[in-house]
Design an enzyme around this catalytic site. Structure first.
Site, mmCIF file in Angstrom:
data_model
loop_
_atom_site.group_PDB
_atom_site.id
_atom_site.type_symbol
_atom_site.label_atom_id
_atom_site.label_comp_id
_atom_site.label_asym_id
_atom_site.label_seq_id
_atom_site.Cartn_x
_atom_site.Cartn_y
_atom_site.Cartn_z
ATOM 1 N N LYS A 29 0.331 3.105 -12.439
ATOM 2 C CA LYS A 29 -0.594 3.129 -11.299
ATOM 3 C C LYS A 29 -1.374 1.824 -11.179
ATOM 4 O O LYS A 29 -1.552 1.295 -10.076
ATOM 5 C CB LYS A 29 -1.555 4.308 -11.443
ATOM 6 C CG LYS A 29 -0.909 5.643 -11.197
ATOM 7 C CD LYS A 29 -1.948 6.744 -11.319
ATOM 8 C CE LYS A 29 -1.411 8.079 -10.880
ATOM 9 N NZ LYS A 29 -2.462 9.097 -10.804
ATOM 10 N N ASP A 30 -1.840 1.302 -12.308
ATOM 11 C CA ASP A 30 -2.608 0.056 -12.280
ATOM 12 C C ASP A 30 -1.755 -1.122 -11.834
ATOM 13 O O ASP A 30 -2.226 -2.005 -11.103
ATOM 14 C CB ASP A 30 -3.207 -0.231 -13.657
ATOM 15 C CG ASP A 30 -4.327 0.734 -14.034
ATOM 16 O OD1 ASP A 30 -4.748 1.530 -13.168
ATOM 17 O OD2 ASP A 30 -4.761 0.686 -15.199
ATOM 18 N N GLU A 58 2.075 6.312 -7.124
ATOM 19 C CA GLU A 58 1.056 7.261 -7.562
ATOM 20 C C GLU A 58 1.540 8.699 -7.429
ATOM 21 O O GLU A 58 1.330 9.520 -8.337
ATOM 22 C CB GLU A 58 -0.235 7.056 -6.784
ATOM 23 C CG GLU A 58 -0.963 5.792 -7.184
ATOM 24 C CD GLU A 58 -2.289 5.624 -6.470
ATOM 25 O OE1 GLU A 58 -2.628 6.463 -5.607
ATOM 26 O OE2 GLU A 58 -2.991 4.647 -6.783
ATOM 27 N N GLU A 109 0.835 -1.205 0.000
ATOM 28 C CA GLU A 109 0.000 0.000 0.000
ATOM 29 C C GLU A 109 0.870 1.256 0.000
ATOM 30 O O GLU A 109 0.603 2.211 -0.736
ATOM 31 C CB GLU A 109 -0.931 0.038 1.213
ATOM 32 C CG GLU A 109 -2.256 -0.622 1.018
ATOM 33 C CD GLU A 109 -3.165 0.049 0.015
ATOM 34 O OE1 GLU A 109 -2.872 1.150 -0.504
ATOM 35 O OE2 GLU A 109 -4.200 -0.553 -0.295
#
Length: 122
Positions: free
Chosen positions: A90-91, A72, A65
């Site tokens: 990002k994905d 990001e 995370e």
């Protein structure tokens, strides 16, 4: 490059963790689930080996995370407009979090299945 003191290195790392906790809902959600899982571990008296698996899963999810947050932020800084490569970065980072979360759910099911069944009287 100037050498930084250990205290500064640890302070910067702590600031990153706090930033993730303050700004990312999923970090807070996963932290809350981690507290619940640790509480369940104490309540059910899981073994040392089970603790190693549970803690590994918890920290893997939290680390991914935080890495997702870093990716990001870096992508937004480098290319604030929509771009296919920015989306891919990002994905992919979000996919890593998803895999870690699925791993954590599998570990949780494996560790807590029998204790929960026993607690329910089965």
């Amino acid at each position: 490059m100037k050498r930084r003191s250990w205290s500064l290195v640890f302070r910067n790392a702590a600031e990153g963790i706090v930033y993730g906790f303050r700004t990312q809902r999923n970090v807070r959600v996963h932290s809350g689930v981690a507290v619940i899982m640790c509480s369940a571990g104490f309540i059910f008296g899981i073994s040392r080996t089970d603790w190693m698996f549970v803690l590994t899963a918890i920290f893997l999810v939290l680390v991914t995370e935080l890495m997702n947050t870093a990716v990001e932020a870096a992508v937004d800084l480098a290319h604030p407009h929509i771009h296919p490569l920015a989306k891919a970065a990002k994905d992919t980072a979000a996919g890593a979090v998803l895999l870690a979360a699925v791993f954590a759910v599998v570990i949780g099911c494996m560790v807590f299945f029998k204790p929960v069944l026993h607690w329910l009287g089965f």
